[in-house]
Design a protein around this motif. Structure first.
Motif, PDB file in Angstrom:
ATOM      1  N   PHE A 239      -5.732  -1.628  -2.717  1.00 23.76           N
ATOM      2  CA  PHE A 239      -4.978  -1.194  -1.541  1.00 23.76           C
ATOM      3  C   PHE A 239      -5.892  -1.099  -0.323  1.00 23.76           C
ATOM      4  O   PHE A 239      -5.521  -1.514   0.783  1.00 23.76           O
ATOM      5  N   GLY A 240      -7.081  -0.524  -0.517  1.00 23.70           N
ATOM      6  CA  GLY A 240      -8.014  -0.393   0.594  1.00 23.70           C
ATOM      7  C   GLY A 240      -8.447  -1.742   1.121  1.00 23.70           C
ATOM      8  O   GLY A 240      -8.547  -1.954   2.333  1.00 23.70           O
TER       9      GLY A 240
ATOM     10  N   VAL B 120       0.826  -1.203   0.000  1.00 22.63           N
ATOM     11  CA  VAL B 120       0.000   0.000   0.000  1.00 22.63           C
ATOM     12  C   VAL B 120       0.866   1.261   0.000  1.00 22.63           C
ATOM     13  O   VAL B 120       0.625   2.197  -0.772  1.00 22.63           O
TER      14      VAL B 120
ATOM     15  N   LEU C  37       0.931   3.787  -3.218  1.00 25.72           N
ATOM     16  CA  LEU C  37       0.410   5.154  -3.144  1.00 25.72           C
ATOM     17  C   LEU C  37       1.437   6.175  -3.622  1.00 25.72           C
ATOM     18  O   LEU C  37       1.084   7.177  -4.252  1.00 25.72           O
TER      19      LEU C  37
ATOM     20  N   LEU D 125      -6.377   1.621  -6.068  1.00 25.81           N
ATOM     21  CA  LEU D 125      -6.797   2.134  -4.760  1.00 25.81           C
ATOM     22  C   LEU D 125      -7.771   1.185  -4.070  1.00 25.81           C
ATOM     23  O   LEU D 125      -7.730   1.008  -2.851  1.00 25.81           O
TER      24      LEU D 125
ATOM     25  N   GLY E  70      -4.948   9.002   3.735  1.00 21.21           N
ATOM     26  CA  GLY E  70      -4.577   7.601   3.572  1.00 21.21           C
ATOM     27  C   GLY E  70      -3.074   7.408   3.622  1.00 21.21           C
ATOM     28  O   GLY E  70      -2.576   6.434   4.204  1.00 21.21           O
ATOM     29  N   ARG E  71      -2.342   8.326   3.008  1.00 21.18           N
ATOM     30  CA  ARG E  71      -0.875   8.254   3.040  1.00 21.18           C
ATOM     31  C   ARG E  71      -0.363   8.379   4.476  1.00 21.18           C
ATOM     32  O   ARG E  71       0.570   7.671   4.882  1.00 21.18           O
TER      33      ARG E  71
ATOM     34  N   CYS F 139      -8.294   5.033   1.003  1.00 22.89           N
ATOM     35  CA  CYS F 139      -8.065   4.509  -0.349  1.00 22.89           C
ATOM     36  C   CYS F 139      -9.385   4.211  -1.050  1.00 22.89           C
ATOM     37  O   CYS F 139      -9.580   4.563  -2.221  1.00 22.89           O
TER      38      CYS F 139
ATOM     39  N   THR G 197     -11.271   7.565  -1.805  1.00 22.60           N
ATOM     40  CA  THR G 197     -10.613   8.329  -2.874  1.00 22.60           C
ATOM     41  C   THR G 197     -10.955   7.779  -4.250  1.00 22.60           C
ATOM     42  O   THR G 197     -11.140   8.539  -5.209  1.00 22.60           O
TER      43      THR G 197
ATOM     44  N   ARG H 156       1.914   5.904  -7.467  1.00 26.94           N
ATOM     45  CA  ARG H 156       0.708   6.371  -8.148  1.00 26.94           C
ATOM     46  C   ARG H 156       0.820   7.843  -8.529  1.00 26.94           C
ATOM     47  O   ARG H 156       0.216   8.289  -9.512  1.00 26.94           O
TER      48      ARG H 156
ATOM     49  N   ALA I 169      -6.781  11.356  -0.076  1.00 24.92           N
ATOM     50  CA  ALA I 169      -5.615  10.533  -0.421  1.00 24.92           C
ATOM     51  C   ALA I 169      -4.456  10.797   0.525  1.00 24.92           C
ATOM     52  O   ALA I 169      -3.735   9.876   0.925  1.00 24.92           O
TER      53      ALA I 169
ATOM     54  N   GLU J 160      -8.356   4.115 -10.929  1.00 22.57           N
ATOM     55  CA  GLU J 160      -8.644   4.019  -9.499  1.00 22.57           C
ATOM     56  C   GLU J 160      -8.680   2.578  -8.990  1.00 22.57           C
ATOM     57  O   GLU J 160      -8.814   2.356  -7.783  1.00 22.57           O
TER      58      GLU J 160
END
Length: 548
Positions: free
Chosen positions: A500-501, A361, A365, A497, A439-440, A418, A421, A368, A436, A494
């Protein structure tokens, strides 16, 4: 019998000497961030389209810009990001026979006409809207059918990470922290220059693996060394600070990339710090804890006395019986030691799983940012600023409420951000960017907590090996991440994402038995969220384990 903790308390658990050593060693984290995510700039893929010799001749004769020529001669197509200019095919026609004039290129042939003409492949290379800059993508034409070679560039780094972290971790436990660190940095210096001078793509991959072999292993050795030089109560602070300098490197990287437009010279800049780290031979001592674990009591005592002297302390305890509280005889680290007891097996499996998901993840990110369009330097800098509060939030929370709740909250925030977003429309740009960034921040907290927990849960004799082995799952995640991001983004920008989520949320539940999950969800329905999260992490019982 006097233990090292007893002596260190007198010498100063975190005095001037340790502050100096930690400050110097924290610099190791800065270039590590350059290497880890430098692909965003070294492997940047700009806007591109097929080169047509006839169009190039017309452009030079008429004095058109690249954009003028593209608007006049390149057809539009539908892609995952919307309507864009065709990047991998060109019109199969003789532009010299079309009567195209220099006065008003856009009015000669409209897009509707261009889209009906026959197409052919990019047999004469590509044009890149990247004037004055060069990435290895533009140098080796790694676009269209060869775009996956960019994924391989990052994956090969992680292959080097994987092999190197195990090998160097073993060497550090067997031959010493500083010997391994210095040897590793010499190796990195040679491999880094070879990457910068690679004559072709195959050589680039080979040298990239060798470069990665040393970089992460050296970083992990530094992490273990500084945590072994301070008292147990200071390990968390020291470990989080060490990682905070990684985030500082994230802020420096876009500035370097902006002022150094050539990827080869950027690679040289990434390598120079590791050559400078060879000077640590004169400033940094060996770990006394490691020396004691190898029954080298005399050397350990000399270093401890030097630390006490620099801290302006004196040793009064009996040092004749000095021993490491974690080992009674000479021990050699073995891979099987990580699975020798049920407790160690649990630590190894849980930590490895968390390393894997955090790496996928986090790395995804960051990479991306290189495919979103816009100003990659500004976007990267803003997202890097978001990382800095992570270290302070960890330090503020773990001493007050433990590790379970911050770790749970960080993962939930990262996963939810994630997913949210992915479904925010592009028209709401600032909201999408803000979510975003949250999330980071979440995944950065989770990643940093995994690292320092890993060092706390293994005894001295296998600490470096334990961190290295568990972190190999991070490297496997690093191998998967570029393919997961770049290939899925082709389908839908997307889609990564959402993956990742899902991974981040699954991390919290994947470590529970089915019976525990049923009970957990029942508690979610019957009580508040905080209580349920606390019970979730009580099941892991990491907080109640002995910290060596």
């Amino acid at each position: 019998m006097t233990t090292f903790e007893d002596i260190l308390e007198e010498a100063g658990a975190f005095g001037r000497s340790q502050m100096r050593i930690v400050s110097i060693f924290c610099l190791v984290s800065i270039p590590f961030s350059f290497v880890y995510v430098g692909i965003v700039f070294q492997g940047f893929t700009p806007e591109h389209w097929c080169r047509d010799p006839a169009v190039s001749g017309i452009r030079e004769r008429c004095g058109w810009s690249l954009q003028d020529a593209r608007r006049a001669t390149v057809p539009l197509m539908n892609s995952s990001t919307g309507v864009t200019y065709n990047q991998c095919q060109r019109l199969d026609m003789d532009w010299n026979a079309t009567g195209l004039t220099c006065d008003n290129p856009e009015s000669e042939l409209i897009q509707a006409q261009l889209s009906t003409l026959p197409m052919t492949g990019c047999t004469d290379g590509w044009e890149y809207d990247y004037e004055g800059r060069q990435s290895f993508v533009t140098e080796f034409d790694l676009v269209c059918a060869d775009a996956w070679y960019v994924d391989m560039f990052q994956a090969m780094l992680s292959v080097g990470f994987l092999v190197g972290s195990i090998a160097i971790g073993y060497l550090a436990d067997k031959y010493g922290r500083m010997k391994s660190f210095l040897m590793t940095n010499f190796f990195i210096g040679v491999a880094g220059i070879l990457v910068a001078t690679s004559p072709n793509y195959i050589a680039l991959l080979v040298f990239r693996v060798l470069f990665g072999f040393g970089v992460k292993g050296g970083w992990m050795v530094g992490y273990v060394l500084i945590t072994e030089l301070v008292g147990v109560e200071y390990r968390r602070t020291v470990g989080v600070t060490y990682q905070m300098f990684f985030s500082l490197g994230i802020l420096i990287l876009p500035l370097l990339a902006y002022f150094i437009p050539n990827w080869r010279w950027l690679q040289v800049v990434f390598t120079i710090p590791y050559i400078c780290f060879l000077t640590y031979y004169w400033f940094i001592p060996e770990s006394p804890r490691w020396l004691l674990s190898q029954n080298k009591r005399k050397e350990a005592l000399e270093i401890t006395k030097a630390i006490a002297k620099e801290n302006k302390k004196t040793l009064s305890k009996n040092t004749e019986t000095l021993t490491d509280e974690n080992t009674d005889s000479i021990s050699t680290a073995s891979f099987m030691d990580l699975f020798k007891t049920s407790k160690l097996r649990k630590f190894t499996f849980i930590l490895s799983f968390n390393w894997f998901t955090s790496a996928v993840v986090y790395q995804g990110l960051i990479m991306r940012l290189g495919i979103l369009g816009g100003n990659v330097y500004v976007d990267f800098l803003i997202s890097g600023i978001v990382e800095l509060p992570a270290a302070f939030l960890i330090l503020l929370t773990i001493e007050r409420i433990g590790r379970r709740l911050p770790f749970a909250a960080a993962n939930i925030v990262a996963g939810a951000a994630c997913l949210i977003t992915a479904f925010i429309p592009d028209s709401m740009f600032w909201l999408k960017s803000a979510v975003a960034c949250v999330g980071r921040l979440g995944i950065t907290m989770a990643f940093e907590m995994v690292v320092f927990v890993n060092t706390e849960l293994y005894p001295t004799v296998i600490r470096n090996l334990g961190v290295s082995v568990c972190s190999t799952l991070c490297d496997i995640g690093g191998i998967i991440a570029p393919f997961l991001l770049y290939r899925l983004a082709v389908i839908w920008l997307e889609l990564p994402l959402i993956i990742f989520g899902t991974k981040t949320e699954h991390k919290l539940l994947g470590q529970l038995t089915n019976q525990s999950r049923v009970g957990l969800w029942k508690r979610f329905r019957e009580t508040n969220l905080i209580t349920a999260l606390n019970e979730l992490f009580e099941l892991k019982s990491l907080e109640n384990e002995v910290i060596f």
